[in-house]
Enzyme design. Structure first.
Site, short mmCIF file in Angstrom:
data_model
loop_
_atom_site.label_atom_id
_atom_site.label_comp_id
_atom_site.label_asym_id
_atom_site.label_seq_id
_atom_site.Cartn_x
_atom_site.Cartn_y
_atom_site.Cartn_z
CG ASP A 403 -1.71 1.14 1.43
OD1 ASP A 403 -2.27 1.59 0.43
OD2 ASP A 403 -1.84 1.63 2.56
CB THR A 405 -1.79 6.44 2.06
OG1 THR A 405 -1.97 6.81 0.71
CG2 THR A 405 -1.94 7.62 2.96
CD GLU A 522 -11.96 15.42 7.77
OE1 GLU A 522 -12.10 15.20 8.98
OE2 GLU A 522 -12.89 15.38 6.94
CG PHE A 563 -14.74 11.09 2.22
CD1 PHE A 563 -14.24 12.02 1.32
CD2 PHE A 563 -14.44 9.75 2.04
CE1 PHE A 563 -13.46 11.61 0.27
CE2 PHE A 563 -13.67 9.34 0.99
CZ PHE A 563 -13.17 10.27 0.10
CE LYS A 586 -11.80 18.36 3.95
NZ LYS A 586 -12.41 17.18 4.31
NE ARG A 623 -3.12 12.11 1.28
CZ ARG A 623 -3.44 10.82 1.32
NH1 ARG A 623 -2.58 9.93 0.96
NH2 ARG A 623 -4.63 10.45 1.74
N GLY A 704 -4.53 3.93 -3.68
CA GLY A 704 -5.78 4.56 -4.06
C GLY A 704 -5.55 5.93 -4.66
CG ASP A 705 -2.54 8.62 -3.35
OD1 ASP A 705 -3.51 9.26 -2.94
OD2 ASP A 705 -1.52 8.37 -2.67
CE LYS A 839 -4.90 -0.86 -2.03
NZ LYS A 839 -4.46 -0.21 -0.80
#
Lengths: 1152, 349
Positions: A403, A405, A522, A563, A586, A623, A704-705, A839
């Site tokens: 992974d 992050t 956040e 989110f 956002k 990011r 996931g980026d 994944k």
């Protein structure tokens, strides 16, 4: 309990009558709050424990052998003797289980007898935990542990906030906020008794979800995860909290979550089982030989059997035709002989090896956990071994799927850059110091607090944010920072008296703020907003307080759309003091640009500029988030409010309804700008990756980026290098993907139509190339030449970058095969924008296409499926909670420990266990073969010259300890050498420690040694007065010394424990023999005393040792001279370098 | 982009943790044991060690071999196989019939002494093809009963020779039942040679395993006599022939001590043996031999040990030379990285 209980939840909801446990429990049988983690009670311990133990095949084998031995015609061993091994393992395991269970009983008792305040008719009174029932109302004080899952009704805080620490539940140390509903909290503070009905789901183990509603005075109030406090958490920073019990005892989420993850089986063990099959074939052959031999012998002596003094099948006392004595006819005798030889040769199948391996792995884990180099001081976490079955797999890993992050990066976000109203800030680093003074001035006296995290703000932006509220740009900045401060779920924690902070530069009266939140992004954004003068001060479910440049703003929160992974954005609806309503949003750029306002040309321009900035940011590995807002008018507001209320109170499909409500307001947004947050690489990641790749391990990154971020991180951690050719596959349809794949293959001459053999061949070639090119000792010149030789155009290394969309098409279709071929040719594979299940899909692809071992490493809940799917799952105890760790086999604090884990511990464990298995095969087989040769000299009558006890003790006492000690402590190379030359890891890939040919060589050696063991005493004592017990005694000691010296020859590192174990075993064996020969009832009485006086005894032992081990020694020496292995050379280099100053000295210390 | 994924949650490094001074640090305690850094000896097979080992073995083995061979050669052994010769020629067609008949089985043998024999001279009988190690046979004894007067009834393992009509057999079992019953008398120049039957069994057996107050009972009373009878009034601990016989042999060919002749014998002495050929080995075509042997520190005559030691010693000496040559001709620098697999064959295929 499974997760899909959720679905049955609304069919059969659970009804809780607040403060009315009787009514609550009348309707249905809810479990009380008594918990039982123990497995056994005094009464059922014996049967239940035995039942569980006999689930293991090994124990059944022991049992079957022991049962066979009880049949009168087969009684090879005495009854007690034959039961000994079984009883031994059973007792040891039972004692261990019993002790563990006793400890569980004790902790259960402690837990059940704790007290909590329960509301009774006349106020709160203490009550034992185990007496608490669903429906009762409890009062928890600060720092108390919560006894069951409760819905909050009220807290000491007027806004109904309670802070809890969920350390016991998920290991996170930060505080989380839970809210009591305003309605109930108000009632409580007024002192009114609450009575209502809570309708909630059936108990389930999902600790991050709770859906219920509360009927209170005719109103339906929605309840969600933020209204429930769970068993095992602690109340913090809150004077008291009152709640109603909804789940108690075994129904609580904490208890439902205490199940273990399924165990995996190591590769080595699978191979071992294959060889165990061969051993059973040998066993069968030997037993057949004995059985048939017996049959033939009986047939030949048929006429003499009545009188043969050593056979005598008839009782003569009762006349000539007397009863037969233990004679059942030739076929039956043959069969019985076969069975009894199974009993004699039982240890040919090394059942005890499984127990030995468990012990060894336990010891190895002890050292892995204790390794100081794998302790992370930042998170204060040691290495953890959660699975004890796959230590040795760590030495053979081919693919690492990581992974990004939190695994490669720290997941500690830092606000770096912002694009506001088309202008990018945060690029200039120079001069920030000088302007600081100006900034302080500009901030004026308004700032009275101190942030935990320090950010150096961009002076230009500071200036902008402190200007008067004029102009589009200024207003955009205002909204921008307001969004950062408001649109989140972060909780500010004000720590009161600052005077206590000694040595603080801050003057009295200032407040320190700590932002606690569930997402590090956040937190970083809120902290950044604060640095620019927009400080979040207070957050309740109803309002937030923001200090904007010294002006305190109290904003009512009308609604909050959290989110989710579908919308990929978050929005909050706030009402300003002046009554105007705004939506602040956002979210990820892909999801935001489609919902922006597109009326004016300047919007287009803005969007374009921001897009450029975003690309810049993400190419730097930052990011990004896009920030937008929208003013709200009354009509829409009313419509939305209606939908939102509806959705919130609904028990079914709440998520969908909320999403619909969100869609209503999340459109036509005004773009304000974008943020860029840096997720710093963890320490040592590039070096670790480099080493792992040199070791021949392929590192794939699944993130996931988005593509740009992924590539930039790939560059910064040296996964990707500038000279690599990037193959990018990001198609939006199956067709497009196919085309991209084909193009790439055509371009790089990958012939995917060729047979699989070709491809594996190619794969091998490229692997070699890759080894060549990374080799330090090699000039690049050389490698060029080699690629030239292979008739392939020189492309340099390839990198495959593929995104989640394409994977959807590829993994589902037949393209998977092509992707795999392409991917194995590439040096690097980066998968971006992948969903958790994808994944796992990639892991599955590798596992199904190759035999290579995979390791998945990750830190978040989204990695769980991958971790469970891979052969080895590693969890990082990082910022994102404990789920990855809970699902993993090993857990550690930092990515860079992976290097040490694989290259050092993995290598050691593999070497040790590989040797251990071979040695155990040898040890048991040599003993059995020795017995076998003797049986051929006893008219096939399964006589053992050894005493019964010695036969049983052989594998249990005489030779077991040294194997365990060596399996735990031996090491071929020091960790320094292993880390310095990562390529030594390839020994595991080549299966050097354990493979078929090694097994057969070992078996040949075993055959030779057993022949020596048998024939040397036979020839020495030919035509002599030697009796059977003396011979047995000689054989016993000879085989014990032989296998121990054999082991001693292979030990690479002699520590005192190894000395003690090996020589100690021989001494213990002598001790046991002396004891056994001192009991006058045994026929072997006095044997050893007689033997040790005879020089021939000692001479023949010496002869056996030397002749037995000579071939092995010569083989070893020849291999080291002519075909030295890499490990051998590295070992010589390591030892001789240290020893050179005093060459020849034997004592060498591992100084490190 | 993980910001706020619903199921994930996070922490800034817990504020309490960073400020608290390592209150409950989990840092593993340092010790050389837990870090696997115990002082250790790490042997490697350097040329010196290899050659040294081979030389050491040969240096130890060759002398032992020589000494053992000499010891073995010093032993004088007279072996006389008599089981066929002691049956009158006319009756050799039915040996079993002869041995089961009541005829006189006395037999005269003459032995020539090849070399001087120093006393004590051990007299053995050797049986071939007699599986004293057969499981049915080995188990057929009761050590309780042999040892203890009170355990007369302990005849469990002794079947089928456990009981007679008159009660339990002492000593019971097939082993005792089949006690060897040939007898030998020796004369030299018409002078009786005394055969001592004392101390032919193990002291430990006499003193602890065979009871002083256990006397034979119902022994050889059955329909079928297996072998020798015992004197009913002598305790088992003094019946040394039985004690010797009950130490069952390990191999199907074995010797048992019959007695000792405690005078020296001269070279070319002729010894007349008067032999009672009672024991039935004919039913399983077993051989019977009479053996007179001196003894050395090594035991009886056996060249195997000496030859084996010499062979191994010589082989090791030879190997030492071979490896010396190898190291001289084709030395490999130990720890030379150029031998590493990734440096050795650059083409890779």
């Amino acid at each position: 309990m499974k997760l899909d209980d959720n679905t049955t939840g609304h069919d059969n909801p659970r009804l809780i009558h607040i403060n009315d446990p009787k009514k609550t429990c009348d309707h249905s049988q809810f479990s009380g709050n008594e918990i039982r983690t123990s497995k056994y009670t005094l009464l059922n311990f014996l049967p239940k424990n035995l039942f569980i133990q006999f689930h293991r095949v090994a124990y059944l084998y022991f049992l079957a052998i022991a049962a066979l031995n009880q049949l009168p015609p087969l009684a090879v061993f005495g009854r007690t003797v034959s039961l000994f091994p079984l009883l031994f393992v059973l007792t040891v395991t039972a004692v261990k289980d019993g002790y563990e269970d006793w400890r569980r009983h004790r902790s259960d008792r402690n837990e059940n007898n704790r007290e909590a305040l329960v509301l009774q008719s006349d106020g709160f009174h203490p009550k034992r935990w185990k007496m608490i029932q669903a429906g009762e109302v409890l009062k928890i004080s600060s720092d108390e542990t919560i006894p069951c899952d409760m819905v909050l009704l009220g807290t000491s805080d007027p806004s109904g906030i309670a802070y809890i620490q969920t350390m016991n539940l998920d290991g996170e140390s930060n505080l989380k906020t839970r809210y009591a509903r305003q309605e109930t909290n108000k009632l409580f503070l007024e002192g009114t008794m609450i009575s209502g009905i809570i309708t909630c789901e059936q108990p389930n183990r999902n600790i991050y979800e709770f859906m219920a509603n509360m009927e209170l005075n005719g109103h339906f109030l929605p309840l969600s995860q933020s209204n429930i406090i769970l068993r095992g958490c602690q109340l913090k920073n809150t004077e008291w909290a009152v709640g109603v019990v909804v789940y108690a005892g075994q129904d609580t989420k904490a208890m439902l979550n205490s199940a273990m993850s399924p165990s995996k089986r190591s590769r080595l063990e699978t191979y071992m089982n294959r060889e165990t099959f061969w051993l059973s074939v040998f066993l069968l052959i030997m037993c057949l030989v004995v059985g048939l031999g017996m049959g033939l012998w009986l047939n030949r002596h048929k006429s003499q059997l009545d009188t043969l003094p050593y056979y005598r099948k008839i009782y003569f006392q009762k006349g000539k035709d007397g009863k037969k004595y233990k004679y059942y006819g030739i076929p039956m005798e043959t069969f019985f002989s076969f069975l009894s030889s199974i009993i004699v040769f039982q240890i040919m199948i090394p059942i005890s090896l499984y127990i030995t391996m468990e012990l060894v792995r336990l010891g190895q884990s002890y050292f892995m956990i204790g390794d100081q180099h794998m302790y992370d001081s930042l998170s204060n976490s040691r290495f953890q071994c959660r699975s004890l079955n796959i230590n040795e797999d760590l030495g053979q890993i081919r693919y690492i799927l990581s992974d990004k992050t939190g695994t490669l990066t720290e997941n500690k976000m830092e606000f770096k850059k912002a694009s506001i109203w088309g202008k990018s800030y945060g690029d200039s680093k120079a001069g920030s110091r000088e302007i600081d003074a100006g900034v302080e001035e500009a901030m004026g006296s308004g700032r009275k607090w101190k942030l935990k995290s320090e950010i150096t703000p961009d002076p230009e932006l500071i200036k902008l944010s402190y200007k008067d509220l004029h102009g589009e740009e200024r207003i955009a900045a205002y909204d921008f920072f307001l969004t950062l401060a408001a649109c989140n779920t972060v909780i500010p924690i004000l720590t009161g008296s600052p005077s206590s902070i000694s040595g603080s530069l801050l003057s009295d009266g200032q407040i320190s703020i700590d932002y606690q939140g569930e997402s590090p992004d956040e937190q970083a954004l809120v902290a950044a907003a604060s640095a620019y003068g927009y400080t979040l001060f207070e957050r309740t479910s109803g309002h937030i307080v923001i200090d904007a440049n010294g002006e305190k703003l109290r904003l009512d929160v009308l609604g909050l759309h959290e989110f989710d992974s579908v919308r990929k954005r978050m929005s909050v609806v706030i009402r300003f003091p002046n009554g105007s309503v705004k939506v602040l949003v956002k979210g990820a750029d892909t999801s935001m640009f489609s919902i922006l306002k597109k009326d004016l040309p300047c919007d287009d321009r803005m969007r374009h500029v921001t897009q450029v900035h975003l690309n810049d940011y993400s190419s730097e590995g930052l990011r990004t988030l896009v920030v937008a807002s929208r003013d709200f008018n009354g009509e829409l507001l009313a419509e939305w409010q209606q939908m939102y209320e509806d959705a919130c109170t609904s028990l079914t499909d709440r998520v969908v309804k909320l999403r619909q409500a969100a869609a209503l307001i999340e459109c036509n947004l005004t773009l304000l700008g974008a943020t860029a947050i840096e997720d710093k690489l963890q320490e040592g990641v590039p070096e670790a990756i480099e080493s792992l790749r040199q070791a021949g391990i392929k590192v794939w990154v699944l993130t996931g980026d988005k593509q740009e971020t992924a590539i930039s991180v790939g560059l910064s951690c040296r996964l990707l290098t500038a000279d690599m050719h990037q193959i990018i596959i990001n198609g939006n349809s199956e067709h497009e993907c196919r085309k991209l794949l084909c193009d790439a293959k055509a371009k790089y001459h990958v012939n995917y139509a060729s047979s699989f053999d070709d491809i594996t061949n190619l794969k091998r070639k490229t692997e070699h190339n890759f080894l060549e090119m990374t080799s330090q000792t090699k000039s690049s010149n050389m490698s060029q030449q080699i690629t030239g030789e292979e008739d392939r155009p020189t492309f340099g290394p390839l990198a495959l970058i593929i995104d989640g969309n394409s994977l959807v098409y590829i993994l589902e279709k037949d393209l998977e095969y092509e992707l795999f071929n392409l991917a194995t040719l590439c040096k690097v594979v980066l998968c971006c924008r992948v969903a958790p299940l994808q994944k796992a899909g990639i892991v599955d692809m590798i596992k199904s296409r190759t035999d290579d071992l995979t390791l998945a490493i990750g830190d978040g809940a989204n990695d769980v499926s991958m971790i469970q799917m891979a052969d080895v799952g590693v969890g990082i105890c990082g910022q994102e909670g404990r789920q990855a760790v809970m699902a993993s086999d090993f857990a550690m604090g930092q990515f860079r420990f992976l290097k040490r884990l694989l290259l050092v511990h993995g290598h050691w464990n593999y070497q040790r266990l590989g040797y251990l298995i071979l040695y155990n095969f040898y040890r048991n087989a040599v003993f059995v073969l020795m017995l076998f040769w003797y049986i051929l000299c006893t008219a096939f009558s399964t006589t053992s010259a050894l005493t019964d006890w010695s036969s049983v003790f052989y594998s249990v006492i005489y030779t077991s300890v040294p194997t365990v000690v060596v399996g735990i402590l031996d090491k071929d190379l020091s960790h320094k050498t292993l880390l310095k030359y990562p390529k030594l890891y390839a020994a595991g890939h080549r299966q050097e420690s354990y493979n078929m040919s090694l097994f057969w060589i070992t078996m040949l050696d075993t055959l030779w040694q057993s022949l020596v063991l048998f024939y040397v005493p036979l020839f020495t004592y030919r035509e002599s007065t030697i009796d059977i017990w003396s011979m047995g005694s000689l054989w016993t000691i000879a085989v014990v010394i032989l296998v121990n010296v054999h082991l001693a020859m292979d030990i690479q590192r002699w520590v005192f424990v190894a000395h003690a174990a090996i020589w100690g075993s021989i001494v213990v064996t002598y001790g046991c023999m002396v004891v056994l020969d001192s009991i006058p009832v045994f026929p072997n009485y006095g044997t050893i005393y007689h033997l040790v006086k005879s020089p021939v005894y000692w001479i023949s032992i010496l002869l056996i040792m030397v002749i037995g081990l000579l071939p092995r020694f010569i083989f070893k020496v020849c291999r080291q001279i002519f075909w030295p292995s890499d490990i051998q050379i590295a070992r010589e280099a390591e030892i001789l370098r240290k020893r050179r100053p005093f060459f020849g000295s034997n004592a060498d210390q591992d100084s490190s | 982009m993980n910001s706020g994924t619903p199921s994930s949650s996070a922490a800034g490094a817990g504020s309490a943790d960073s400020t608290a001074p390592r209150r409950n640090s989990k840092r593993p305690k340092y010790s050389r044991f837990t870090q696997q850094e115990l002082p250790a000896c790490k042997p490697i097979l350097t040329p010196k060690w290899v050659i040294g080992t081979f030389l050491l073995v040969s240096v130890i083995f060759i002398p032992i071999g020589v000494v053992s061979l000499f010891a073995s050669r010093d032993v004088v052994e007279i072996v006389d196989r008599y089981e066929t010769d002691c049956i009158p020629e006319a009756l050799r067609n039915d040996k079993v019939g002869f041995i089961q008949s009541d005829r006189s089985k006395t037999c005269q043998r003459t032995l020539r002494v090849p070399k001087n024999m120093k006393q004590p001279i051990y007299v053995y009988y050797q049986l071939d093809n007699f599986y004293q190690n057969h499981r049915r046979y080995v188990k057929s004894r009761s050590d309780q009963q042999l040892r203890n007067n009170g355990s007369l009834q302990d005849t469990g393992p002794c079947k089928p020779e456990d009981n007679t009509a008159g009660g339990p057999i002492v000593p019971c079992g097939l082993i005792a039942w089949s006690l060897f019953n040939d007898t030998y008398g020796f004369t030299r120049n018409n002078q009786q040679l005394n055969v001592s039957k004392r101390d032919i069994s193990w002291k430990s057996d006499r003193e602890h395993k065979f009871g002083k107050n256990v006397f034979p009972r119902n022994f050889q009373n059955g329909t079928l006599r297996g072998g020798a009878t015992l004197k009913p009034n002598v305790s088992l601990s003094e019946q040394e022939d039985l004690i010797v016989w009950m130490r069952t042999a390990a191999l199907p060919t074995f010797r048992k001590l019959y007695g000792k002749i405690e005078v020296d014998l001269q070279r070319d002495d002729f010894i007349n043996v008067t032999l009672e050929n009672n024991y039935n080995t004919y039913s399983f075509s077993g051989k019977k031999k009479l053996v007179l042997s001196t003894t050395s520190w090594l035991g009886g005559k056996n060249d195997f040990v000496g030859i084996a030691y010499l062979t191994v010693g010589g082989l090791c000496f030879f190997l030492a030379l071979v490896f010396l040559l190898i190291y001289l001709i084709k030395p490999r620098q130990l720890g030379d990285p150029s031998y590493l697999s990734w440096n050795r064959n650059p083409s890779g295929h």
